[in-house]
Design a protein around this motif. Structure first.
Motif, mmCIF file in Angstrom:
data_model
loop_
_atom_site.group_PDB
_atom_site.id
_atom_site.type_symbol
_atom_site.label_atom_id
_atom_site.label_comp_id
_atom_site.label_asym_id
_atom_site.label_seq_id
_atom_site.Cartn_x
_atom_site.Cartn_y
_atom_site.Cartn_z
ATOM 1 N N TRP A 1 0.835 -1.198 0.000
ATOM 2 C CA TRP A 1 0.000 0.000 0.000
ATOM 3 C C TRP A 1 0.873 1.252 0.000
ATOM 4 O O TRP A 1 0.644 2.188 -0.772
ATOM 5 N N ARG A 2 1.868 1.283 0.873
ATOM 6 C CA ARG A 2 2.735 2.460 0.945
ATOM 7 C C ARG A 2 3.507 2.658 -0.361
ATOM 8 O O ARG A 2 3.630 3.783 -0.857
ATOM 9 N N LEU A 3 4.003 1.547 -0.906
ATOM 10 C CA LEU A 3 4.738 1.639 -2.167
ATOM 11 C C LEU A 3 3.837 2.151 -3.278
ATOM 12 O O LEU A 3 4.209 3.061 -4.039
ATOM 13 N N LEU A 4 2.641 1.587 -3.367
ATOM 14 C CA LEU A 4 1.728 1.987 -4.439
ATOM 15 C C LEU A 4 1.227 3.415 -4.254
ATOM 16 O O LEU A 4 1.004 4.130 -5.237
ATOM 17 N N SER A 5 1.037 3.840 -3.001
ATOM 18 C CA SER A 5 0.590 5.216 -2.760
ATOM 19 C C SER A 5 1.629 6.207 -3.279
ATOM 20 O O SER A 5 1.295 7.172 -3.974
ATOM 21 N N LEU A 6 2.898 5.963 -2.936
ATOM 22 C CA LEU A 6 3.963 6.864 -3.388
ATOM 23 C C LEU A 6 4.147 6.768 -4.905
ATOM 24 O O LEU A 6 4.260 7.786 -5.593
ATOM 25 N N ALA A 7 4.186 5.530 -5.396
ATOM 26 C CA ALA A 7 4.399 5.334 -6.833
ATOM 27 C C ALA A 7 3.241 5.904 -7.640
ATOM 28 O O ALA A 7 3.447 6.528 -8.695
ATOM 29 N N SER A 8 2.010 5.723 -7.157
ATOM 30 C CA SER A 8 0.849 6.223 -7.878
ATOM 31 C C SER A 8 0.827 7.748 -7.879
ATOM 32 O O SER A 8 0.473 8.374 -8.884
ATOM 33 N N ALA A 9 1.194 8.336 -6.739
ATOM 34 C CA ALA A 9 1.250 9.800 -6.682
ATOM 35 C C ALA A 9 2.273 10.332 -7.675
ATOM 36 O O ALA A 9 2.029 11.306 -8.395
ATOM 37 N N ALA A 10 3.448 9.665 -7.727
ATOM 38 C CA ALA A 10 4.487 10.080 -8.670
ATOM 39 C C ALA A 10 4.014 9.882 -10.114
ATOM 40 O O ALA A 10 4.218 10.748 -10.976
ATOM 41 N N GLN A 11 3.376 8.741 -10.371
ATOM 42 C CA GLN A 11 2.869 8.473 -11.714
ATOM 43 C C GLN A 11 1.832 9.511 -12.134
ATOM 44 O O GLN A 11 1.850 10.004 -13.259
ATOM 45 N N MET A 12 0.935 9.840 -11.210
ATOM 46 C CA MET A 12 -0.108 10.803 -11.532
ATOM 47 C C MET A 12 0.478 12.181 -11.817
ATOM 48 O O MET A 12 0.060 12.870 -12.752
ATOM 49 N N LEU A 13 1.471 12.591 -10.996
ATOM 50 C CA LEU A 13 2.100 13.892 -11.191
ATOM 51 C C LEU A 13 2.844 13.944 -12.519
ATOM 52 O O LEU A 13 2.704 14.897 -13.295
ATOM 53 N N VAL A 14 3.616 12.888 -12.795
ATOM 54 C CA VAL A 14 4.409 12.854 -14.028
ATOM 55 C C VAL A 14 3.498 12.744 -15.238
ATOM 56 O O VAL A 14 3.659 13.472 -16.230
ATOM 57 N N GLN A 15 2.521 11.825 -15.182
ATOM 58 C CA GLN A 15 1.629 11.652 -16.323
ATOM 59 C C GLN A 15 0.755 12.893 -16.535
ATOM 60 O O GLN A 15 0.443 13.253 -17.666
ATOM 61 N N GLY A 16 0.357 13.542 -15.439
ATOM 62 C CA GLY A 16 -0.408 14.777 -15.567
ATOM 63 C C GLY A 16 0.395 15.859 -16.261
ATOM 64 O O GLY A 16 -0.122 16.584 -17.126
ATOM 65 N N THR A 17 1.672 15.971 -15.879
ATOM 66 C CA THR A 17 2.562 16.938 -16.536
ATOM 67 C C THR A 17 2.698 16.603 -18.020
ATOM 68 O O THR A 17 2.703 17.502 -18.874
ATOM 69 N N MET A 18 2.819 15.314 -18.319
ATOM 70 C CA MET A 18 2.918 14.890 -19.717
ATOM 71 C C MET A 18 1.670 15.300 -20.501
ATOM 72 O O MET A 18 1.770 15.770 -21.646
ATOM 73 N N LEU A 19 0.495 15.107 -19.904
ATOM 74 C CA LEU A 19 -0.745 15.447 -20.596
ATOM 75 C C LEU A 19 -0.840 16.947 -20.880
ATOM 76 O O LEU A 19 -1.278 17.357 -21.965
ATOM 77 N N VAL A 20 -0.443 17.760 -19.891
ATOM 78 C CA VAL A 20 -0.446 19.202 -20.111
ATOM 79 C C VAL A 20 0.514 19.564 -21.232
ATOM 80 O O VAL A 20 0.208 20.377 -22.116
ATOM 81 N N TRP A 21 1.710 18.949 -21.200
ATOM 82 C CA TRP A 21 2.724 19.208 -22.230
ATOM 83 C C TRP A 21 2.209 18.776 -23.604
ATOM 84 O O TRP A 21 2.355 19.496 -24.591
ATOM 85 N N LEU A 22 1.585 17.585 -23.654
ATOM 86 C CA LEU A 22 1.063 17.087 -24.931
ATOM 87 C C LEU A 22 -0.075 17.962 -25.448
ATOM 88 O O LEU A 22 -0.228 18.126 -26.668
ATOM 89 N N SER A 23 -0.889 18.520 -24.534
ATOM 90 C CA SER A 23 -2.011 19.346 -24.970
ATOM 91 C C SER A 23 -1.545 20.566 -25.752
ATOM 92 O O SER A 23 -2.290 21.109 -26.579
#
Length: 620
Positions: free
Chosen positions: A152-174
């Motif tokens: 749970w702790r690993l996935l919480s941190l990893a998911s937060a990082a994934q969401m932040l990075v992927q969100g940045t990617m989506l803004v950049w791609l837009s």
């Protein structure tokens, strides 16, 4: 009796399909955005490389100070070392910033390509860690708790990082996708994507900080030592023979199961801690004392094996995790995080199911040694039969198309009808699919449990076992049992009648005054005032659009759409009626509804859903 082999295979195939679906969605959520960014950045890099090389070659050709040989050599160097390669290896040229200045187009494409590549690699690592932790929990029961918490702790941190990075990617791609392919960009699109990402981050943080209310609530009443001295003495004796501590409290109820727990339990508004044994009064009346002792021995064996303590420790964590999953599923962009984390929950659930099966087999063997194999098997048959018949009676009552009174008499229906039911061919068929109910664990099939204690009973003998009246039962030892049953059955039937009435409000057309009164009780007309003394109304029968004299029937509406953009809120109504260009569509402006937007959408959805349920009911 266990499910047939064909049914078991069907269930197994269904589980495998569900697991493959969850895995597929998790892979999409992990890799779709970074892989798309990787491919796009690579394409954009190559296009920019060609453009820059052409520009450099023109400058070289126009330089009179360079010899033909020098020009050819320099052109060859830049063809072999395009801008993307210079960004990756700054030692290739003396002034790399001339080609790859920070935040320049070339620098952005290189950085996006590199970040996307490492994000994909990180996704692979997360997935492997998730599978490894699930495998560890599957094979070693003792490490289930630390494995789950670590995951749970690993996935919480990893998911937060994934969401932040992927969100940045989506803004950049837009910005860059339209800029590269169409030489234009849209500020509104970029702001919209940025807003969606910000909302997703908010939901993720809020979900991590939110702590759901814990504690199990059970409908029952405490049975004191003085209320049932014989039952308490017998329970303590069984616990002593099993070499385990007895329960701190016994709770009696009318549910169709027995269970033990060491988690905090709320009974009649009071919280109890320590070991709790729950006994079913209707089932205690059905079982003779030997059969009941086998059941009690089975449950007490869970105390001895540490099963209840383990569930009490792990249970709250599973509840917190499930609440976090629910938050992620409803947070827009966080649905990408949801699929990854849900995969881990599914994997862990397989581990828990496997462990539960082994625990049940072990507890059954302990009960067979404590009392007898015959007693535990006969108790399983009686409990399954009672649960099956009670479920049948309640299902039939719930399907009635008229309101019930407050006194349904479910207990009397079951008590009087169980024996004839057990003598019917319908009973044997139903028992072929039967399972023993339990609130916390996933129990094995009955046939497997009979084989486990080496006492097989043929299906045609089930009826005789169920209809054999007990000579003595433990319910008679509980002095307060009649009063407890009366209070619990009264409350249960009142809730049953209320739930049934609420369902009838969905089923009725309505076709008469009585039905209309019931529908209006749950779905009264609701008016939402707008600017200019206008209003929009929602009724069980349809919509009252602003400025329109007649109500628009739900039957005429094919689809509804809602927009709350910068120009104001707009309700788009698509009708079944055909226009010149297809389905007829009306756009209804709702000025001034912004403060009531959420309740309006909730009411709109609920009333339309009621109408759809009613129409399906009529069609059936």
């Amino acid at each position: 009796m266990a499910a047939s082999g064909a049914d078991g295979n069907a269930v197994s195939n269904g589980v495998r399909k569900d697991l493959l679906k969850v895995l597929g969605l998790a892979l999409v959520s992990l890799f779709l955005v970074p892989a798309s960014t990787w491919l796009f950045a690579q394409h954009a890099q190559q296009q920019l490389d060609r453009t820059i090389i052409q520009s450099v070659e023109r400058q070289i050709d126009q330089d009179p100070s360079m010899s033909a040989e020098s020009k050819a050599h320099t052109k060859g160097f830049y063809r072999d070392n395009p801008t993307s390669r210079i960004c990756a290896d700054s030692d290739l040229v003396q002034d790399p910033d001339m080609f790859c200045e920070p935040f320049s187009d070339a620098w952005q494409f290189y950085a996006a390509h590199l970040i996307a590549k490492w994000t994909v690699a990180g996704g692979v690592a997360i997935l492997m860690a998730e599978l490894l932790l699930g495998a560890v929990a599957f094979w070693n029961r003792k490490v289930q708790y630390p494995s789950f918490v670590t995951g749970w702790r690993l996935l919480s941190l990893a998911s937060a990082a994934q969401m932040l990075v992927q969100g940045t990617m989506l803004v950049w791609l837009s910005f860059w996708v339209t800029a590269v392919f169409f030489q234009v960009y849209y500020i509104k699109l970029i702001l919209l994507i940025g807003f969606i990402v910000a909302v997703a981050v908010f939901f993720a943080v809020a979900g991590l900080l939110k702590r759901p209310a814990l504690g199990n609530t059970i409908d029952g009443e405490l049975v004191s030592d003085s209320d049932a001295p014989g039952l308490w003495a017998n329970t303590r004796a069984l616990a002593a023979r099993l070499k385990t501590a007895p329960p701190a409290q016994i709770v009696a109820g009318i549910d169709t199961n027995f269970f033990v727990t060491e988690a905090p339990l709320t009974v009649a508004g009071q919280v109890f801690t320590g070991r709790t044994l729950f006994v079913s009064l209707p089932l205690l009346r059905l079982l003779d004392r030997a059969q009941a002792d086998a059941v009690l021995g089975h449950e007490l064996a869970h105390f001895r094996g540490g099963d209840a303590a383990g569930s009490a420790r792990l249970g709250p964590k599973l509840v917190q995790y499930d609440h976090y999953l629910a938050t992620m599923r409803g947070g827009g962009l966080t649905v990408a995080v949801y699929h990854l984390m849900y995969l881990y929950r599914v994997i862990f659930e397989f581990a828990l199911m496997r462990d539960s099966r082994e625990r049940e087999f072990k507890a059954d063997r302990a009960a067979a040694r404590l009392v007898s194999p015959q007693a535990i098997v006969e108790s399983l048959i009686k409990i399954s039969a009672y649960a099956s018949y009670r479920s049948k009676i309640e299902r039939e009552l719930f399907e009635h198309d008229r309101q019930h009174g407050q006194q349904l008499g479910i207990a009397q229906f079951v008590a009087s009808g169980l024996a004839p039911y057990a003598a019917s061919t319908q009973f044997v068929k139903a028992m072929g699919m039967a399972s023993v109910p339990h609130p916390f664990d996933s129990h094995p099939a009955m046939l497997d449990r009979m084989r486990n204690v080496r006492h097989l009973v043929k299906p045609d003998a089930f009826g005789a076992i169920v209809t054999e009246p007990p000579l003595r039962n433990w319910a008679d030892d509980i002095q307060t049992a009649p009063q407890i049953e009366q209070r619990l059955w009264t409350a249960y039937e009142q809730g049953f009648a209320a739930d049934h009435e609420r369902i009838l409000a969905y089923r009725y057309g309505p076709d008469n005054d009585m039905e209309q009164a019931l529908v209006l009780r749950y779905f009264p007309p609701v008016l939402f005032p707008l600017k200019g003394k206008l209003y929009v109304g929602v009724n069980y029968s349809g919509l009252q659009l602003p400025g329109k004299p007649d109500e628009l029937s739900w039957d005429d509406i094919k689809n509804l759409g809602y927009e709350n953009g910068f120009g104001g809120d707009v309700l788009t109504v698509t009708l079944h009626e055909k226009g010149l260009l297809g389905a007829k569509t009306t756009k209804v402006k709702l000025p001034g509804i912004s403060k009531q937007r959420e309740p309006f959408q909730t009411v709109l959805s609920a009333y339309r859903h009621r109408h759809e349920v009613m129409r399906r009911q009529v069609a059936e």
